[in-house]
Design an enzyme around this catalytic site. Structure first.
Site, mmCIF file in Angstrom:
data_model
loop_
_atom_site.group_PDB
_atom_site.id
_atom_site.type_symbol
_atom_site.label_atom_id
_atom_site.label_comp_id
_atom_site.label_asym_id
_atom_site.label_seq_id
_atom_site.Cartn_x
_atom_site.Cartn_y
_atom_site.Cartn_z
ATOM 1 N N LYS A 79 -40.257 -16.200 -60.531
ATOM 2 C CA LYS A 79 -39.217 -15.331 -59.985
ATOM 3 C C LYS A 79 -38.303 -14.857 -61.122
ATOM 4 C CE LYS A 79 -35.700 -15.586 -56.260
ATOM 5 N NZ LYS A 79 -35.119 -16.510 -55.255
ATOM 6 N N SER A 153 -35.248 -14.834 -50.805
ATOM 7 C CA SER A 153 -35.180 -13.819 -51.848
ATOM 8 C C SER A 153 -36.395 -13.838 -52.782
ATOM 9 C CB SER A 153 -33.913 -14.038 -52.687
ATOM 10 O OG SER A 153 -33.906 -15.327 -53.298
ATOM 11 N N SER A 177 -34.679 -19.416 -49.502
ATOM 12 C CA SER A 177 -35.460 -18.432 -50.245
ATOM 13 C C SER A 177 -36.827 -18.934 -50.687
ATOM 14 C CB SER A 177 -34.678 -17.971 -51.480
ATOM 15 O OG SER A 177 -33.517 -17.262 -51.102
#
Length: 605
Positions: A79, A153, A177
């Site tokens: 990420k 996210s 997330s």
């Protein structure tokens, strides 16, 4: 796109193929490159590692000790709020971007274990959101149906694994997330205990609550990754030791489910039926269901965005908010500016409230072994989120926001594919901190019992308890590598060797078959060695590194440099830095100096 084969990247089968020679890391990299091109219209990546770098990494692995690298040739994604040395970290905000010199602790450990980094993935800006649509790079689409959200996210991290472009990925999880995207993409999502995985090198969302999470195709894969990255980090104050095993759940475990009157699915009857069926399956596996009062957990969840913890999110982005707020997406700016509504007294009131909630919630664990919840209460379309971004996002945190506030660990696990829509549904198993292994084992059994395919790849689950290579518990072997430039003792990049426990063995010279060039770029200035029919002897240093650290060192070498076999003048050959021939076409030939340091002295004179 449908004609591009999707590789089976489950760790169990991929490792077995490497052992048998059925596949090589280079085969896997080429398959991922083709698949990545096929999905180029889905904004999964913010920074994809270039094809030539992936190929060079796969080739370099061929000369490394397979049995010393627990993640040999395993592709993974990260990420883009987690640092990777040499690649920009954006947190999905271009104005915030910076390029770190060092990778996050978790990334370093993965590279040193032999894993192959595929790229950095899209996310909701500053990791603020559960939908996966809040990014200037675009709305990351669900792996099963592009009209639906991917979840956030950690949107790109989940979709990359679900579509077969990575065996696993790193996300972050503060409010769900690392779990919601797993549920929406038919993956396992591990949210470890707070401090189990170091967050050094992670852009903070809520620094006191953040976790590095793992998306994987199976729970066994997630457990294997955790064994590599779940190590105490003495350089990070938030890292906590979790020595030994907390033990597995009893065969007749008790699982707690909210009182039926407290379950909310926001009109999604398919999810309601799927959750009821999930509880029936757990009972068939030997579990005993008990109802509990979800109210204090829900009240705790409300503190995360309805209380002063939003100030921690504000803190990470404050310079941009104060100096150039228009660089943030409007919805992110609105959420973060909510921090201005709280003062120090409000903060202490919230801390006191949280302590009360922790006391009330702790009673559950006197009678329950595990809590079971829907990972998400419903699955909205991208269009629905565009219409009401705050409301739809808030709904997705119904069963996730309290977990880190109460210092719990969690594993999201696939449960069903909804017949009417073809979309996944998942449940989440939750327990007190330190019970990660117990949750992963129960999740593995539950997942295997359901027989679902892996992500959106169509591949079947492997047979459980197949052997996955792990690091032997003995002193590592040492591997020698020859350096001739910025990694020499006293030079700017020597710390990349010494920081991994490397030690100098001796000085040496290459065979008279190499030419040395001063490459463009920097700092730092770097030479490039090219083997030719007629060259000269070049002075080098031979350093040695522990075999379990060599992978991370080689992974950090930027193009056009790479590592291959370097022939010395005494007839021996060692690993050494070599340069792509095309990179020296316009470079200065400095072979006559025979020594990088001699060239630098001459240049400075």
């Amino acid at each position: 796109m449908n004609n591009v084969p999707v590789p089976d990247l489950c760790l169990t089968r991929l490792s077995a193929d490497y052992d048998s020679g059925a596949r090589t890391p280079l085969d896997v990299v080429h398959a991922i490159i083709a698949l990545r091109r096929a999905h180029a219209d889905n904004p999964i990546w913010i920074h994809a590692v270039p094809d030539e770098t992936l190929i060079a990494r796969a080739q370099a692995l061929e000369s490394m000790p397979r049995d010393r690298l627990p993640l040999f040739g395993i592709p993974f994604a990260v990420k883009d709020n987690i640092d990777v040395a040499g690649l920009p970290t954006t947190a999905a905000c271009e104005a915030f971007a910076y390029t770190p010199e060092h990778s996050a602790t978790a990334v370093e450990l993965l590279l040193e274990a032999g894993a192959i980094l595929i790229g950095k993935t899209n996310l909701d800006q500053f990791a603020t959101g559960l939908v996966g649509t809040r990014s200037p790079w675009g709305e990351c689409r669900n792996a099963f149906d592009g009209a639906y959200v991917s979840g956030g996210s950690s949107s790109g991290s989940a979709v990359a694994v679900a579509l077969g472009m990575a065996s696993f990925s790193l996300g972050t999880d503060t409010a769900g997330s690392g779990r919601v995207p797993a549920g929406f993409n038919n993956l396992v999502g591990l949210k470890p205990s707070l401090g189990r995985v170091s967050t050094r090198g992670v852009v903070p969302a809520c620094r006191s609550l953040d976790c590095v999470s793992v998306f994987a195709l199976t729970s066994d894969d997630a457990a294997h990754v955790l064994s590599v990255i779940g190590k105490l980090d003495p350089d990070h104050p938030g890292s906590r030791p979790f020595e030994g095993k907390a033990g597995l759940l009893p065969a007749d475990f008790t699982f707690a489910v909210p009182d039926p009157s407290q379950l909310r699915f926001f009109g999604n009857d398919d999810y309601a039926h799927a959750f009821a069926h999930a509880c029936e399956r757990l009972a068939e596996m030997g579990g005993h269901e008990m109802a509990f009062d979800y109210q204090p957990f829900g009240e705790t969840a409300a503190l995360l965005y309805g209380g002063p913890w939003v100030a921690e999110r504000f803190h990470a982005a404050r310079p941009l908010i104060d100096e150039d707020p228009d660089t943030l997406l409007p919805v992110i700016r609105t959420i973060l500016n909510g921090a201005r509504n709280f003062d120090a007294v409000d903060t202490f009131d919230a801390f006191y409230r949280l302590e009360d909630m922790r006391h009330r919630c702790a009673d559950l664990w006197k009678t329950a072994d595990v809590m079971v919840l829907p990972t998400a209460p419903t699955h909205p379309t991208i269009a629905a989120v565009r219409d009401e971004p705050i409301a739809r996002n808030s709904e997705l945190g119904t069963y996730t926001n309290f977990v880190n506030l109460l210092d719990l660990c969690a594993v999201a696990v696939p449960s069903a594919i909804i017949g009417a829509t073809g979309l996944p549904f998942g449940i989440t198993l939750i327990a007190p901190a330190g019970r990660d292994a117990a949750l992963l084992e129960l999740a593995a059994k539950y997942h295997a019992d359901g027989g679902l395919p892996l992500g959106a790849t169509g591949h079947k689950q492997p047979r459980r308890h197949a052997t996955i290579p792990s690091s032997p518990a003995k002193d590592p072997e040492w591997i020698q590598v020859a350096v001739c430039g910025a990694h020499l003792g006293g030079q700017p990049l020597n710390h990349q060797i010494t920081g991994r426990g490397g030690r100098l063995v001796r000085e040496a010279y290459t065979a008279p078959e190499y030419r040395m060039y001063a490459l463009a770029g920097g700092p730092p200035a770097r030479p490039g060695l090219v083997r030719t029919a007629r060259g000269g002897k070049i002075r080098v240093e031979i350093w040695e590194l522990p075999s379990d650290r060599i992978g991370g060192f080689i992974a950090g070498i930027p193009s056009p440099l790479g590592v291959g076999r370097l022939l010395l003048d005494d007839g021996l050959d060692v690993l050494g830095f070599l340069c792509e021939g095309t990179a020296v076409a316009n470079a200065t030939d400095i072979t006559k100096f025979g020594d990088w340091r001699a060239y630098l002295r001459k240049s400075a004179a």
